[in-house]
Structure formats: structure tokens, C-alpha cells
Enzyme design. Structure first.
Site, PDB file in Angstrom:
ATOM      1  N   LYS A 197      33.450   0.315   3.371  1.00 33.56           N
ATOM      2  CA  LYS A 197      32.470   1.846   2.509  1.00 33.56           C
ATOM      3  C   LYS A 197      32.488   1.736   1.277  1.00 33.56           C
ATOM      4  O   LYS A 197      33.668   0.796   0.289  1.00 33.56           O
ATOM      5  CB  LYS A 197      33.325   3.134   2.397  1.00 33.56           C
ATOM      6  CG  LYS A 197      33.884   3.278   4.486  1.00 33.56           C
ATOM      7  CD  LYS A 197      31.890   3.538   5.160  1.00 33.56           C
ATOM      8  CE  LYS A 197      31.677   4.341   6.546  1.00 33.56           C
ATOM      9  NZ  LYS A 197      32.623   3.857   7.366  1.00 33.56           N
TER      10      LYS A 197
HETATM   11  C1  PLP Z   1      32.449   5.122   8.629  1.00 32.07           C
HETATM   12  C2  PLP Z   1      31.785   6.101   9.328  1.00 32.07           C
HETATM   13  C3  PLP Z   1      32.657   7.549  10.373  1.00 32.07           C
HETATM   14  C4  PLP Z   1      33.848   6.878  10.530  1.00 32.07           C
HETATM   15  O1  PLP Z   1      34.719   6.375   9.821  1.00 32.07           O
HETATM   16  P1  PLP Z   1      36.307   5.645   9.150  1.00 32.07           P
HETATM   17  O2  PLP Z   1      36.990   6.148   8.390  1.00 32.07           O
HETATM   18  O3  PLP Z   1      36.168   4.495  10.099  1.00 32.07           O
HETATM   19  O4  PLP Z   1      36.927   6.764  10.698  1.00 32.07           O
HETATM   20  C5  PLP Z   1      31.648   8.170  10.505  1.00 32.07           C
HETATM   21  N1  PLP Z   1      30.635   7.929  10.130  1.00 32.07           N
HETATM   22  C6  PLP Z   1      29.642   7.216   9.531  1.00 32.07           C
HETATM   23  C7  PLP Z   1      28.288   8.158   9.265  1.00 32.07           C
HETATM   24  C8  PLP Z   1      30.535   6.636   8.682  1.00 32.07           C
HETATM   25  O5  PLP Z   1      29.941   5.244   9.125  1.00 32.07           O
END
Ligand code: PLP
Length: 397
Positions: free
Chosen positions: A186
Site C-alpha cells: 500500500k
Molecule cells: C489491501 C486491501 C484490503 C486488505 O488489507 P490487508 O491489510 O492486506 O488485510 C482490503 N481492501 C482493499 C480494497 C485492499 O486493497
């Protein structure tokens, strides 16, 4: 995106503080810490950056969505409306509470279509989960109106859109509760981590307690704290929070790089008349973590992706053929392939997904290409990439 491309001295310093005092846990051990509270400091910074009253860090973005829903009282048998285009985390987080995911179409924003949401509302509907996919947003005014009219909780998953805004408000801060992920890929990363934000004091306290076994966090003797209700463990560690604390301070720098890189590629692709771009609702500004565009049809999109591969243009996807982000390939969900028994109600609801018409979603996802915008590209890399993309698209039309 992703923030790890720019790790540097700031991340190392914050992490070193934690290792130096040895307290890897975010709660307690006040005497040993030498004043270092990385999770608390990151929560304070999130409140400022996201212009919201409360922030609760948790262990992942998926946990953030579950904790947000639980904090607002969503549970067994409640229906939660979610989009067909998202990450699998959306239905995982809903189902973990025994709540029922109800999948509905997206529109040309690549976010929830408010009309489709309204059509899916039943007596059991408790919440709507909007997912701000690929750095942009759904039509939030229309969705808020639907939620207000039908008295539904609006949960906003802004995991892929930190830094984007809608009518001057940070994405994630518009719904009753907002969710972020700080996983490794992210824009802001902790390695693993997530956050719930809200202006609602009650939801915040619920999230604070629920994510730590129900601890009320009153006083400074953890063992003597009371448990007003049942909880779970979705805590973040100080090690993870330390990295995130360095990264969140660099968000403006990351957003500026994303916008620059996005703009060069978008300008190049704009010269091709057959290329159109996703609709960004009035008053919205993307986070520029991705560039999304439409081609005339699925066949052209697939061909373009193939030529991208041949030319070495990476990090671009057509989600129609993707296992993780679009309903079409979620056989494990539709066939209810669970390790443990699910309720009959859940099995029936999941089975219904197989026969639901998602042709409106197919129409947009089939023609879409989504390209990640990296922070590590040089200007030369981007110009070369933009040229290759233009050639590939022209040759596929
Ligand atoms: C990455 C993501 C998640 C989940 O996040 P994690 O930290 O990997 O559990 C949920 N929703 C969206 C849209 C994402 O891109």
C-alpha cells in the site's frame, strides 16, 4: 504506491527507537518505553492527516473492515452490501462476523452504483460497504443519500486510496467508519497493519476494546482492566507502527510523485481517441495510486495486456481475468468452500451469487485496464513506459 519503494533513514530511526527500548507491544510497560508510543503517535498523526476525531490501529486492512463492522453492531444474519469489484478481504471481513455479503454492480466510477445498492436493500440490510478502488472513489453523495434514506451504516474501505479526497474531505473520512490497510504493497506501509477511523465516539471505543480482547484500557494495570464485552486480538505491534509513523509523514511526498507519474502517462494515452478514463465524481480528486482507463471492448483489453507483457510493461491488469479482485473468479465464495460449517442462511446467500446478473459490472471491468503508479520510476522510465503503452494500445485496436 507502494511506500516501501522509498524506505529510508526515517523508517530506520523509528524502528531503532522501538528496538532500543525493547517494548514491542503497543499497550502497557510504561516505565520501559522512554516515552516511545509509536502506535499512539501514528493514531494521532492519522487523525490529523485524515481530519477525523478518532483512529484505531489494527493488525491489517481486513481486520480494520471486520472491526469497523463489529463496532457498528453488524453481526449474524445482517446483510452488508458490497461491490463486485474489490479485494476478497471485503467478503472475508463481513463473513467473519456471520454477516451476509450481498454483491452489487459497480458503475463507470469503478465503485458501487447507488441505484444498484438501492435495488438490493432488504429488511435485513444493515450496512453498505463502499470500496474506493485503485485510488479513486464512488459517487459518495448518491451513496450517502441512499444510506440516510434507509438508515444504513456506511463503511468506507479506502485501503487503496489514502490521500484521495471528495469535496475536500479525505477518502475514508466520509462514511460512518473508514478503513485503511498498511500492508506491504500500500501507499503507506507498516509491513502489516490497518486502521479504523470515525467521528463517532461510541464506534471508536468499541473498536478500541474489541481489537484488544475487550480490554477497556482504563488505568495502567492491564491485568486489572475490565471487559465490558467480548473482543478479539487484532492488535498492531510497535515495530509495525514505527514504520507506519515514518511513512505517514511522507504521504504528501508520495502523493506528489504519484500525481506527477500518473499525469505523464495519462497525457500520453489521451492522444488515443479510443481510450477513455474512469469517471471521477464531481469534487473528487484521486490519490493517483493507479491510472484506470477503458478500451472499446474486452477483446481489445485482453490483447493490450498481452502486448504490454511482450513489451515489458508490468503492473497493469485487466481485472476481468483476475482471481482476487472480481466476482467472476471467486468460485471459492460462490461454492461456499469453507473449512468449517457455515449457516444455511449463508450457504443460500452465497449460492445466489452464481445466478445473479452482473453484466453491468462485466461491461466496465471487461474493458478496463488498471495500472499501478510506482514511486521509484525515474522520469526516463515513465516516458519510455508511456511510449510503449501507446504503441501497444494502438497495435491492439
Ligand atoms: C489491501 C486491501 C484490503 C486488505 O488489507 P490487508 O491489510 O492486506 O488485510 C482490503 N481492501 C482493499 C480494497 C485492499 O486493497
Amino acid at each position: 504506491m507502494p511506500g516501501f519503494e522509498r524506505f529510508g533513514a526515517e523508517e530506520r530511526k523509528e524502528l531503532q527507537d522501538v528496538l532500543d527500548n525493547g517494548v514491542l507491544m503497543r499497550y502497557g510497560f510504561d516505565g520501559m518505553r522512554n516515552g516511545h508510543w509509536k502506535a499512539k503517535a501514528l493514531e494521532a498523526q492519522l487523525q490529523t492527516t485524515l481530519q477525523t476525531k478518532h483512529a484505531q490501529l489494527v493488525s491489517s486492512g481486513t481486520a480494520a473492515v471486520s472491526v469497523a463492522l463489529a463496532s457498528a453492531g453488524v453481526g449474524a444474519g445482517d446483510e452488508v452490501i458490497m461491490p463486485t469489484f474489490t479485494f476478497v478481504a471485503s467478503f472475508e471481513a463481513i463473513m467473519m462476523l456471520g454477516a451476509i455479503p450481498v454483491l452489487v454492480d459497480i458503475d463507470d466510477t469503478l465503485g458501487l452504483d447507488a441505484k444498484a445498492v438501492e435495488a438490493a436493500i432488504t429488511k435485513k440490510t444493515k450496512a453498505v460497504m463502499v470500496v474506493q478502488m485503485c485510488g479513486s472513489m464512488a459517487n459518495m453523495t448518491a451513496l450517502q443519500l441512499v444510506c440516510d434514506t434507509h438508515n444504513l451504516i456506511l463503511v468506507e474501505d479506502a485501503c487503496q486510496a489514502i490521500g484521495g479526497t471528495y469535496q475536500g474531505k479525505p477518502l475514508g473520512s466520509i462514511g460512518d467508519l473508514g478503513c485503511f490497510s498498511f500492508d506491504f504493497v500500500k501507499t503507506v506501509t507498516c509491513g502489516e497493519g490497518g486502521a479504523v477511523i470515525t467521528n463517532n465516539e461510541k464506534y471508536y471505543l468499541n473498536a478500541d476494546h474489541y481489537s484488544d480482547h475487550g480490554h477497556d484500557h482504563i488505568g495502567n494495570d492491564r491485568g486489572a482492566e475490565t471487559h465490558p464485552f467480548l473482543g478479539y486480538n487484532f492488535r498492531i505491534s510497535e515495530l509495525h507502527a514505527a514504520v507506519g509513523l515514518a511513512q505517514i509523514k511522507r504521504l504528501p511526498e508520495f502523493l506528489e510523485i504519484q500525481k506527477q507519474n500518473y499525469t505523464i502517462i495519462r497525457t500520453a494515452l489521451s492522444q488515443i481517441p479510443e481510450v477513455t478514463f474512469r469517471t471521477v465524481p464531481d469534487g473528487g480528486e484521486e490519490s493517483y495510486s493507479f491510472l484506470n482507463f477503458f478500451l472499446p471492448d474486452l477483446e481489445t483489453a485482453r490483447k493490450t495486456i498481452q502486448v504490454f507483457k511482450e513489451k515489458g510493461v508490468d503492473v497493469c491488469w485487466n481485472y476481468y481475468d483476475n482471481n482476487w479482485h472480481y466476482v467472476r473468479k471467486w468460485e471459492h465464495l460462490k461454492d461456499a468452500k469453507s473449512l468449517f460449517p457455515l449457516s444455511q442462511e449463508m450457504n443460500d446467500a452465497l449460492s445466489n451469487i452464481k445466478t445473479t446478473d452482473f453484466s453491468n459490472s462485466d461491461h466496465y471491468i471487461g474493458r478496463n485496464i488498471s495500472c499501478l503508479i510506482k514511486l521509484s520510476w525515474t522520469e526516463e522510465d515513465i516516458k519510455l513506459r508511456a511510449n510503449k503503452m501507446v504503441e501497444a494500445i494502438k497495435s491492439s485496436l
